[in-house]
Design an enzyme around this catalytic site. Structure first.
Site, PDB file in Angstrom:
ATOM      1  N   ASN A   1     -10.895  -2.981  -5.829  1.00  0.00           N
ATOM      2  CA  ASN A   1     -10.130  -1.979  -6.579  1.00  0.00           C
ATOM      3  C   ASN A   1     -10.783  -1.556  -7.900  1.00  0.00           C
ATOM      4  O   ASN A   1     -10.396  -0.552  -8.497  1.00  0.00           O
ATOM      5  CB  ASN A   1      -8.693  -2.462  -6.847  1.00  0.00           C
ATOM      6  CG  ASN A   1      -7.803  -2.402  -5.628  1.00  0.00           C
ATOM      7  OD1 ASN A   1      -6.846  -3.170  -5.497  1.00  0.00           O
ATOM      8  ND2 ASN A   1      -8.091  -1.493  -4.687  1.00  0.00           N
TER       9      ASN A   1
ATOM     10  N   ASP B   1       0.830  -1.204   0.000  1.00  0.00           N
ATOM     11  CA  ASP B   1       0.000   0.000   0.000  1.00  0.00           C
ATOM     12  C   ASP B   1       0.869   1.260   0.000  1.00  0.00           C
ATOM     13  O   ASP B   1       1.989   1.251   0.526  1.00  0.00           O
ATOM     14  CB  ASP B   1      -0.905  -0.037   1.249  1.00  0.00           C
ATOM     15  CG  ASP B   1      -2.059   0.935   1.143  1.00  0.00           C
ATOM     16  OD1 ASP B   1      -2.301   1.471   0.042  1.00  0.00           O
ATOM     17  OD2 ASP B   1      -2.732   1.159   2.164  1.00  0.00           O
TER      18      ASP B   1
HETATM   19  C1  FPP Z   1      -2.108   0.143  -3.202  1.00  0.00           C
HETATM   20  O1  FPP Z   1      -1.603   1.449  -3.150  1.00  0.00           O
HETATM   21  C2  FPP Z   1      -1.566  -0.533  -4.363  1.00  0.00           C
HETATM   22  C3  FPP Z   1      -2.291  -1.144  -5.324  1.00  0.00           C
HETATM   23  C4  FPP Z   1      -3.762  -1.218  -5.327  1.00  0.00           C
HETATM   24  C5  FPP Z   1      -1.637  -1.744  -6.483  1.00  0.00           C
HETATM   25  C6  FPP Z   1      -0.464  -2.620  -6.163  1.00  0.00           C
HETATM   26  C7  FPP Z   1       0.290  -2.785  -7.390  1.00  0.00           C
HETATM   27  C8  FPP Z   1       1.618  -2.709  -7.493  1.00  0.00           C
HETATM   28  C9  FPP Z   1       2.556  -2.543  -6.381  1.00  0.00           C
HETATM   29  C10 FPP Z   1       2.159  -2.793  -8.841  1.00  0.00           C
HETATM   30  C11 FPP Z   1       3.016  -3.980  -9.030  1.00  0.00           C
HETATM   31  C12 FPP Z   1       2.335  -5.264  -9.001  1.00  0.00           C
HETATM   32  C13 FPP Z   1       2.501  -6.193  -9.959  1.00  0.00           C
HETATM   33  C14 FPP Z   1       1.974  -7.558  -9.773  1.00  0.00           C
HETATM   34  C15 FPP Z   1       3.218  -5.891 -11.196  1.00  0.00           C
HETATM   35  P1  FPP Z   1      -2.628   2.644  -3.267  1.00  0.00           P
HETATM   36  O2  FPP Z   1      -2.807   2.971  -4.707  1.00  0.00           O
HETATM   37  O3  FPP Z   1      -3.901   2.303  -2.575  1.00  0.00           O
HETATM   38  O4  FPP Z   1      -1.871   3.791  -2.532  1.00  0.00           O
HETATM   39  P2  FPP Z   1      -2.534   4.948  -1.650  1.00  0.00           P
HETATM   40  O5  FPP Z   1      -3.206   4.279  -0.486  1.00  0.00           O
HETATM   41  O6  FPP Z   1      -1.370   5.779  -1.246  1.00  0.00           O
HETATM   42  O7  FPP Z   1      -3.507   5.668  -2.529  1.00  0.00           O
END
Ligand code: FPP
Length: 246
Positions: free
Chosen positions: A72, A24
């Site tokens: 998501n 996250d």
């Molecule tokens: C959460 O951070 C992250 C995600 C929903 C996506 C996770 C994906 C990756 C790390 C990309 C790499 C993965 C692969 C398999 C290639 P957020 O967007 O919720 O962050 P925030 O809470 O700061 O908004």
């Protein structure tokens, strides 16, 4: 480049065999740099590569990561499309490296809602790495713990209806066979980055006895050094699985 090797021993004394991570903080990381959210996801993908590479030396045999949840889809169309294209590109680009590094890739979650081209890449990655005996990387994609339990229950109910399973024989051991994770051990340690202390529908059944680490570091800043420190901390914990101290 990693040496390929079998994961026959743990290299962090008393360290966890199976680590699950809620990656996250990509969005906040990007925002702090005045960049769009997808910039953070790309940085997160590069960080993931580094963490996977560090696993053999840290004695982590199973790494399960939360890449995209059943919730998501509520994000903007631009972000969802960008993430889907990142997953496709990542699998395509890393495929040969996974094989070279003896890394076995699996996916959990409901893949039927994903684009057929992505499903094909996922199937292909699983097939091409099925002989690999090194680190087990499991990517949770369109995954939700409740959804997984509901899907498992539906399959079990069908087997009961077909007379393959006697309802009186249904117990925990029977049920786990219907979960997406049936070939994996339960996670020993679940890590969530970015300062949020919740599990957001991740591995609900499997984490019943896991240890948890909620750390402030945003995922794109989660270095192998931070990872190693958490694993070392795990080694001194006393896990009793409900039993009394000896
Ligand atoms: C959460 O951070 C992250 C995600 C929903 C996506 C996770 C994906 C990756 C790390 C990309 C790499 C993965 C692969 C398999 C290639 P957020 O967007 O919720 O962050 P925030 O809470 O700061 O908004």
């Amino acid at each position: 480049m990693l040496k390929s090797r079998n994961m026959e021993q743990s290299f962090t004394p008393g360290g966890p065999r199976h680590v699950a991570i809620i990656m996250d903080g990509n969005g906040r990381w990007a925002k702090a740099r005045g960049r769009p959210r997808l910039f953070g996801h790309h940085a997160g993908a590069r960080r993931l590569r580094e963490i996977v590479t560090a696993c053999p030396d840290l004695g982590v045999e199973y790494l399960t990561i939360f890449a995209f949840s059943t919730e998501n889809w509520k994000r903007t169309q631009t972000e969802v499309a960008g993430l889907m294209s990142l997953f496709k590109r990542y699998i395509t680009k890393e495929m040969q490296a996974f094989v070279d590094e003896n890394l076995r890739v699996r996916f959990i979650g409901d893949r039927l809602r994903l684009a057929p081209a992505l499903q094909d890449l996922m199937d292909n990655a699983e097939e091409l790495t099925k002989h690999c005996t090194g680190v087990n990387l499991t990517v949770a994609l369109n995954y939700g713990g409740r959804d997984e339990v509901a899907r498992a229950t539906k399959r079990l109910a069908k087997d009961v209806a077909l007379g393959k399973v006697d309802p009186d024989d249904v117990d925990e051991e029977t049920f786990v066979k219907y979960l997406d994770t049936y070939v994996l051990p339960d996670p020993d340690l679940v890590i969530r980055t970015s300062g949020e202390a919740r599990i957001s529908n991740f591995l609900l059944w499997q984490s019943a006895y896991a240890e948890y680490e909620f750390i402030d570091t945003l995922w794109p800043d989660f270095s192998p050094e931070v990872f190693a420190k958490l694993l070392a901390g795990y080694g001194v914990r006393d896990r009793r699985f409900g039993a009394a101290p000896a």
